[in-house]
Each structure stands twice: as C-alpha cells, then as structure tokens.
Design an enzyme around this catalytic site. Sequence first.
Site, PDB file in Angstrom:
ATOM      1  CG  HIS A  46       1.392   4.958  -8.825  1.00 14.41           C
ATOM      2  ND1 HIS A  46       1.375   5.575  -7.596  1.00 14.41           N
ATOM      3  CD2 HIS A  46       2.560   5.320  -9.415  1.00 14.41           C
ATOM      4  CE1 HIS A  46       2.481   6.291  -7.454  1.00 14.41           C
ATOM      5  NE2 HIS A  46       3.221   6.162  -8.544  1.00 14.41           N
ATOM      6  CG  HIS A  89       6.754   3.078  -8.233  1.00 10.61           C
ATOM      7  ND1 HIS A  89       7.997   3.660  -8.268  1.00 10.61           N
ATOM      8  CD2 HIS A  89       5.861   4.090  -8.151  1.00 10.61           C
ATOM      9  CE1 HIS A  89       7.864   4.980  -8.222  1.00 10.61           C
ATOM     10  NE2 HIS A  89       6.579   5.273  -8.162  1.00 10.61           N
ATOM     11  NE  ARG A 121      -3.807  -2.150   2.297  1.00 11.21           N
ATOM     12  CZ  ARG A 121      -4.669  -2.652   1.410  1.00 11.21           C
ATOM     13  NH1 ARG A 121      -4.938  -1.987   0.303  1.00 11.21           N
ATOM     14  NH2 ARG A 121      -5.252  -3.828   1.619  1.00 11.21           N
ATOM     15  CG  ASP A 122       1.442   5.576  -2.270  1.00  8.36           C
ATOM     16  OD1 ASP A 122       1.971   5.626  -3.387  1.00  8.36           O
ATOM     17  OD2 ASP A 122       1.608   6.462  -1.398  1.00  8.36           O
ATOM     18  CB  ILE A 123       3.440   5.707   2.825  1.00  4.78           C
ATOM     19  CG1 ILE A 123       3.569   5.746   4.326  1.00  4.78           C
ATOM     20  CG2 ILE A 123       4.011   6.966   2.187  1.00  4.78           C
ATOM     21  CD1 ILE A 123       4.998   5.668   4.830  1.00  4.78           C
TER      22      ILE A 123
HETATM   23  P1  5GP Z   1       6.173   8.306  -7.766  1.00  5.96           P
HETATM   24  O1  5GP Z   1       5.849   9.767  -7.609  1.00  5.96           O
HETATM   25  O2  5GP Z   1       7.666   8.056  -7.681  1.00  5.96           O
HETATM   26  O3  5GP Z   1       5.534   7.697  -8.975  1.00  5.96           O
HETATM   27  O4  5GP Z   1       5.474   7.596  -6.550  1.00  5.96           O
HETATM   28  C1  5GP Z   1       6.107   7.302  -5.346  1.00  5.96           C
HETATM   29  C2  5GP Z   1       5.024   6.853  -4.389  1.00  5.96           C
HETATM   30  O5  5GP Z   1       5.651   6.183  -3.321  1.00  5.96           O
HETATM   31  C3  5GP Z   1       4.210   8.007  -3.787  1.00  5.96           C
HETATM   32  O6  5GP Z   1       2.836   7.817  -4.088  1.00  5.96           O
HETATM   33  C4  5GP Z   1       4.515   7.921  -2.288  1.00  5.96           C
HETATM   34  O7  5GP Z   1       3.396   8.212  -1.485  1.00  5.96           O
HETATM   35  C5  5GP Z   1       4.988   6.483  -2.122  1.00  5.96           C
HETATM   36  N1  5GP Z   1       5.967   6.287  -1.068  1.00  5.96           N
HETATM   37  C6  5GP Z   1       7.073   7.036  -0.827  1.00  5.96           C
HETATM   38  N2  5GP Z   1       7.771   6.538   0.211  1.00  5.96           N
HETATM   39  C7  5GP Z   1       7.083   5.444   0.626  1.00  5.96           C
HETATM   40  C8  5GP Z   1       7.314   4.501   1.673  1.00  5.96           C
HETATM   41  O8  5GP Z   1       8.278   4.564   2.436  1.00  5.96           O
HETATM   42  N3  5GP Z   1       6.412   3.490   1.807  1.00  5.96           N
HETATM   43  C9  5GP Z   1       5.323   3.389   0.982  1.00  5.96           C
HETATM   44  N4  5GP Z   1       4.500   2.368   1.201  1.00  5.96           N
HETATM   45  N5  5GP Z   1       5.078   4.251  -0.002  1.00  5.96           N
HETATM   46  C10 5GP Z   1       5.947   5.270  -0.187  1.00  5.96           C
END
Ligand code: 5GP
Length: 116
Positions: A103, A101, A30-32
């Site tokens: 989403h 990743h 799960r996203d944080i």
């Molecule tokens: P990006 O912007 O790189 O596509 O998405 C990164 C995602 O990773 C963001 O939605 C953010 O909330 C999530 N995220 C960042 N750090 C962590 C973490 O330590 N744990 C989890 N579960 N999600 C994270």
Amino acid sequence: MSDDCIFCKIVAKEIPGEIVYADEYVTAFRDIQPAAPVHVLIVPNKHIPSMNEVDEEDAVLIGRMHLAAKQVAEQEGIAERGYRLVINTGDEGGQVVYHLHLHLMGGKKLSIPKYN
Ligand code: 5GP
Ligand code: ZN
C-alpha cells in the site's frame, strides 16, 4: 496467474483497474476504497499470496515493488511531503486480498496507527 485472484485479473487487464504504473515486474493501481487522498497498491505481476510465500529468488522483485512505489509517489506529487508504505500479512495483519501488495498512502498527514 491464479484464476480466482482479483489482482491477477487487474494485472492481466481482464477486469478494470486504474493502473498508474506498470513494468515487467510490477503493476500499480488505485485502491478501490482509498484510505487517503493518494492510495495506490503495488503488486508483483506474478501471483504470490503473501509475504509468507516470498522466498530468496523474489528478493529483486520485492525491491522492484519499492522502487515502483517511490516512482508513483513522485508521479502523484507526494514524494517531498511524505507517504506511508504498508504490507498487511495474514488474518491478524489485516490482509484481505491474498495477492501480495504494497500500500502506498499519502496526500494528507497520516495518523500513527495504534497496535494495542
Ligand atoms: P489488504 O487488506 O489485503 O492489505 O488490502 C486489500 C486492499 O485492496 C483494500 O484496501 C481494498 O480496498 C483493495 N481492493 C479490494 N478489491 C479491490 C479491487 O477489486 N480493485 C481495487 N483497485 N482495489 C481493491
Ligand atoms: Zn494473484
């Protein structure tokens, strides 16, 4: 495994993550900071920084990420209602974490993003 990568650490269970699916190839957690009622990140178990570093030999892995997303969508009960899959790439693409990743977002009617 990249020593300073937060997602590698979640995959290796060195730091906590709410893992909802894992297999030999991918891990989903799960996203944080969820942007939707269901917001899960599907990552390859091996460290790939972004789509820019994906090559021919990763073709099956990319497919596995999508199959895992489909399974998690079913598990989470959003498959029928619909969901969105997104891969942000690089600075202008909005990528913040440099471990590839996917989403998976759903659980509500998502607005269509504006790109201009
Ligand atoms: P990006 O912007 O790189 O596509 O998405 C990164 C995602 O990773 C963001 O939605 C953010 O909330 C999530 N995220 C960042 N750090 C962590 C973490 O330590 N744990 C989890 N579960 N999600 C994270
Ligand atoms: Zn990593």
